[in-house]
Design an enzyme around this catalytic site. Structure first.
Site, short mmCIF file in Angstrom:
data_model
loop_
_atom_site.label_atom_id
_atom_site.label_comp_id
_atom_site.label_asym_id
_atom_site.label_seq_id
_atom_site.Cartn_x
_atom_site.Cartn_y
_atom_site.Cartn_z
N ARG A 7 -14.08 -16.98 34.87
CA ARG A 7 -13.49 -16.86 33.53
C ARG A 7 -13.10 -18.25 33.05
NH1 ARG A 7 -8.00 -15.60 31.53
NH2 ARG A 7 -8.22 -14.69 29.44
N HIS A 8 -13.10 -18.44 31.76
CA HIS A 8 -12.69 -19.71 31.15
C HIS A 8 -11.22 -19.99 31.42
CE1 HIS A 8 -10.50 -17.50 28.07
NE2 HIS A 8 -11.53 -16.68 28.00
N GLU A 82 -17.55 -12.67 24.67
CA GLU A 82 -16.53 -11.64 24.83
C GLU A 82 -16.79 -10.46 23.89
OE1 GLU A 82 -14.72 -9.90 26.50
OE2 GLU A 82 -12.85 -10.99 26.83
#
Length: 198
Positions: A7-8, A82
């Protein structure tokens, strides 16, 4: 074949308490540091052969940090974006409750948010990109995938071959990592949401 799903880092939306989704907020200074810490750990312990990433700023920046550290190719994949939260993107949670209240029993999984996608469409998109990756990149030993919490949860469901109506959620913290392995006769979870680099 190993899939290293990341995940970022923290984005500005996390601090503003707004619906993020397709709103394109950059990383915070902390998020940039998280990305550097993740990249150092991955470079030392789990270097990928290629990186695939969402083109949204927070994921793309995280991926570019990893690419600079590892030195492999980076490709952007729209299907790793997303959840398309349509009219909610960028709205404060309070404003969203007033302008676009949820139906009393919640939104059915097949009904999209206005100008967005439904939960079922997100799940289908995760299935599509999962199958594309394991087919198109099967010659790579380890593929890093940098995406977003909602898509990652659905991607893991695709890996586990869960039904569309599954209510399980796989949470991922900032720069949290999941390592999945596809063998000839097995699908193996090596770890979930590892954050020891932070």
């Amino acid at each position: 074949m190993e899939l290293l799903i990341i995940r970022h880092g923290q984005s500005e939306a996390d601090l503003l308490c707004v619906h993020e989704g397709r709103a394109d907020f950059p990383l915070t200074k902390l998020g940039e540091q998280q990305a550097r810490d993740m990249a150092a750990y991955v470079t030392e312990h789990l270097p990928p052969d290629i990186i695939l990433a969402s083109p949204l700023l927070r994921a793309k920046s995280t991926a570019e940090t990893l690419q600079k550290s590892v030195g492999c190719d980076l490709l952007l994949e729209d299907d790793l974006m997303e959840f398309n939260n349509g009219v909610l993107a960028g709205l404060s949670r309070e404003e969203a409750l007033i302008k676009y209240p949820l139906p009393p029993d919640g939104r059915p999984i097949h009904v999209p948010i206005e100008k967005g996608e439904s939960e079922l469409e997100l799940r289908f998109r995760a299935e599509v990109i999962f199958n594309k990756i394991i087919l198109d990149y099967q010659s790579y030993n380890r593929v890093a995938i940098i995406s977003h919490g909602g898509l990652i949860s659905q991607f893991i469901k695709a890996f586990l071959q869960q039904p569309n109506t599954s209510e399980y959620i796989f949470a991922t913290g900032d720069t949290g990592m999941h390592l999945l392995e596809i063998k000839e006769n097995a699908r193996v979870i090596r770890f979930i949401n590892k954050q020891e680099h932070l």
